[in-house]
Enzyme design. Sequence first.
Site, PDB file in Angstrom:
ATOM      1  N   ASN A  10      43.992  40.054  38.705  1.00 53.44           N
ATOM      2  CA  ASN A  10      44.030  38.666  38.230  1.00 53.44           C
ATOM      3  C   ASN A  10      44.848  37.856  39.227  1.00 53.44           C
ATOM      4  O   ASN A  10      46.064  37.982  39.277  1.00 53.44           O
ATOM      5  CB  ASN A  10      44.669  38.626  36.836  1.00 53.44           C
ATOM      6  CG  ASN A  10      44.899  37.205  36.346  1.00 53.44           C
ATOM      7  OD1 ASN A  10      44.330  36.257  36.894  1.00 53.44           O
ATOM      8  ND2 ASN A  10      45.737  37.049  35.328  1.00 53.44           N
ATOM      9  N   TRP A  11      44.155  37.058  40.026  1.00 52.19           N
ATOM     10  CA  TRP A  11      44.848  36.307  41.087  1.00 52.19           C
ATOM     11  C   TRP A  11      45.582  35.090  40.535  1.00 52.19           C
ATOM     12  O   TRP A  11      46.332  34.445  41.277  1.00 52.19           O
ATOM     13  CB  TRP A  11      43.841  35.860  42.141  1.00 52.19           C
ATOM     14  CG  TRP A  11      43.247  36.962  42.974  1.00 52.19           C
ATOM     15  CD1 TRP A  11      43.367  38.327  42.765  1.00 52.19           C
ATOM     16  CD2 TRP A  11      42.447  36.811  44.154  1.00 52.19           C
ATOM     17  NE1 TRP A  11      42.687  39.014  43.744  1.00 52.19           N
ATOM     18  CE2 TRP A  11      42.106  38.112  44.611  1.00 52.19           C
ATOM     19  CE3 TRP A  11      41.975  35.712  44.865  1.00 52.19           C
ATOM     20  CZ2 TRP A  11      41.325  38.328  45.749  1.00 52.19           C
ATOM     21  CZ3 TRP A  11      41.192  35.924  45.999  1.00 52.19           C
ATOM     22  CH2 TRP A  11      40.883  37.229  46.437  1.00 52.19           C
ATOM     23  N   LYS A  12      45.339  34.711  39.316  1.00 53.11           N
ATOM     24  CA  LYS A  12      45.939  33.500  38.726  1.00 53.11           C
ATOM     25  C   LYS A  12      45.669  32.293  39.644  1.00 53.11           C
ATOM     26  O   LYS A  12      44.599  32.192  40.207  1.00 53.11           O
ATOM     27  CB  LYS A  12      47.423  33.711  38.469  1.00 53.11           C
ATOM     28  CG  LYS A  12      47.714  35.040  37.777  1.00 53.11           C
ATOM     29  CD  LYS A  12      49.120  35.155  37.303  1.00 53.11           C
ATOM     30  CE  LYS A  12      49.350  36.576  36.788  1.00 53.11           C
ATOM     31  NZ  LYS A  12      50.516  36.687  35.961  1.00 53.11           N
ATOM     32  N   HIS A  97      44.219  35.378  28.043  1.00 55.76           N
ATOM     33  CA  HIS A  97      45.374  35.814  28.842  1.00 55.76           C
ATOM     34  C   HIS A  97      46.621  35.119  28.284  1.00 55.76           C
ATOM     35  O   HIS A  97      46.547  33.960  27.861  1.00 55.76           O
ATOM     36  CB  HIS A  97      45.165  35.464  30.318  1.00 55.76           C
ATOM     37  CG  HIS A  97      46.207  36.089  31.199  1.00 55.76           C
ATOM     38  ND1 HIS A  97      47.459  35.542  31.337  1.00 55.76           N
ATOM     39  CD2 HIS A  97      46.205  37.227  31.938  1.00 55.76           C
ATOM     40  CE1 HIS A  97      48.181  36.325  32.146  1.00 55.76           C
ATOM     41  NE2 HIS A  97      47.436  37.351  32.519  1.00 55.76           N
ATOM     42  N   GLY A 173      54.538  39.820  35.106  1.00 54.91           N
ATOM     43  CA  GLY A 173      55.212  39.099  36.184  1.00 54.91           C
ATOM     44  C   GLY A 173      56.728  39.222  36.147  1.00 54.91           C
ATOM     45  O   GLY A 173      57.423  38.458  36.814  1.00 54.91           O
ATOM     46  N   SER A 213      53.074  44.179  35.274  1.00 54.27           N
ATOM     47  CA  SER A 213      53.827  44.719  36.408  1.00 54.27           C
ATOM     48  C   SER A 213      53.339  46.100  36.855  1.00 54.27           C
ATOM     49  O   SER A 213      54.148  46.972  37.174  1.00 54.27           O
ATOM     50  CB  SER A 213      55.332  44.736  36.095  1.00 54.27           C
ATOM     51  OG  SER A 213      55.786  43.411  35.836  1.00 54.27           O
ATOM     52  N   GLY A 234      48.352  41.587  38.162  1.00 49.42           N
ATOM     53  CA  GLY A 234      48.605  40.239  38.657  1.00 49.42           C
ATOM     54  C   GLY A 234      49.165  40.300  40.068  1.00 49.42           C
ATOM     55  O   GLY A 234      48.443  40.407  41.057  1.00 49.42           O
ATOM     56  N   GLY A 235      50.496  40.250  40.161  1.00 50.72           N
ATOM     57  CA  GLY A 235      51.186  40.148  41.447  1.00 50.72           C
ATOM     58  C   GLY A 235      50.686  41.135  42.495  1.00 50.72           C
ATOM     59  O   GLY A 235      50.407  40.746  43.642  1.00 50.72           O
TER      60      GLY A 235
HETATM   61  C1  PEP Z   1      48.556  39.591  34.662  1.00 47.00           C
HETATM   62  O1  PEP Z   1      48.566  38.493  35.194  1.00 47.00           O
HETATM   63  O2  PEP Z   1      47.643  39.850  33.875  1.00 47.00           O
HETATM   64  C2  PEP Z   1      49.594  40.557  35.000  1.00 47.00           C
HETATM   65  C3  PEP Z   1      49.611  41.697  34.375  1.00 47.00           C
HETATM   66  O3  PEP Z   1      50.509  40.183  35.969  1.00 47.00           O
HETATM   67  P1  PEP Z   1      51.589  41.146  36.702  1.00 47.00           P
HETATM   68  O4  PEP Z   1      50.841  42.383  37.156  1.00 47.00           O
HETATM   69  O5  PEP Z   1      52.104  40.346  37.833  1.00 47.00           O
HETATM   70  O6  PEP Z   1      52.619  41.506  35.691  1.00 47.00           O
END
Ligand code: PEP
Length: 253
Positions: A10-12, A97, A173, A213, A234-235
Amino acid sequence: MARPTVIAGNWKLNPPREQGEALYRDVVVGISERSLPANVQVAIFPPAPYLGGWAGSSGDLIVGAQDVASESWGAFTGALGAELLRGFGVTHVLIGHSERRHHFGDTDATCRAKLEAARAAGLIPVLCVGETEPERDAGETFDIIRRQLDGALEAQSVAEPLVIAYEPVWAIGTGKTATPEMAAEAHRYLRHSLREKWNAEFADATPILYGGSVKPSNAATLLGDADIDGALIGGASLDAESFLSILDAAIPR
Ligand code: PEP
């Protein structure tokens, strides 16, 4: 029915164009260099402007949207309709989300309307559920994720494919990750809920991903649990090497 393992990024609202295009190229090349087993799927959910050029023309890489409108067509300025997405080759869409729920006010009813619109256009919804830290501390995790699940899937018929992402909000995140035991417990509860509400076949066919994370350093432990069918990342999905190394943790040797 065997369910696939899904590794999804998920690049957001990231990254700027040049970086995004380079990231995409590196991920596509990385996938082509690995022989992906038939039961492993890889997906990215980039910001909308990237979708038209990539969806439907990225080989084994699934390209999905981060959100969808509940309306299909019409006077809805700024909305992104499911049928339009489908027409551009998009096959999957994130729904609910936690950032949509918290920053944009998506409720369970909104998620249901979006999910139904996605389904009507033939998109596969990736429904995100998860509790906040105070909710976990108050022992409400199961109640919250059950409410989010039931709320979004009220009109769901069993035959339609679905992916669920369990994403504890406190782990998104933040660098805090649920332990594999915490994640597996929530996943088992979600699968039990699917079985109870619909049937065992549907419950067994539905991949339940963990998000919060996920990094190369914790991916193998999380993905090693039989109840964790993949990851929503995400990240770490914004760096091709990290994303691909999480993918490697999902490919059986
Ligand atoms: C997400 O955006 O769905 C997510 C899980 O982010 P991260 O991996 O950065 O916690």
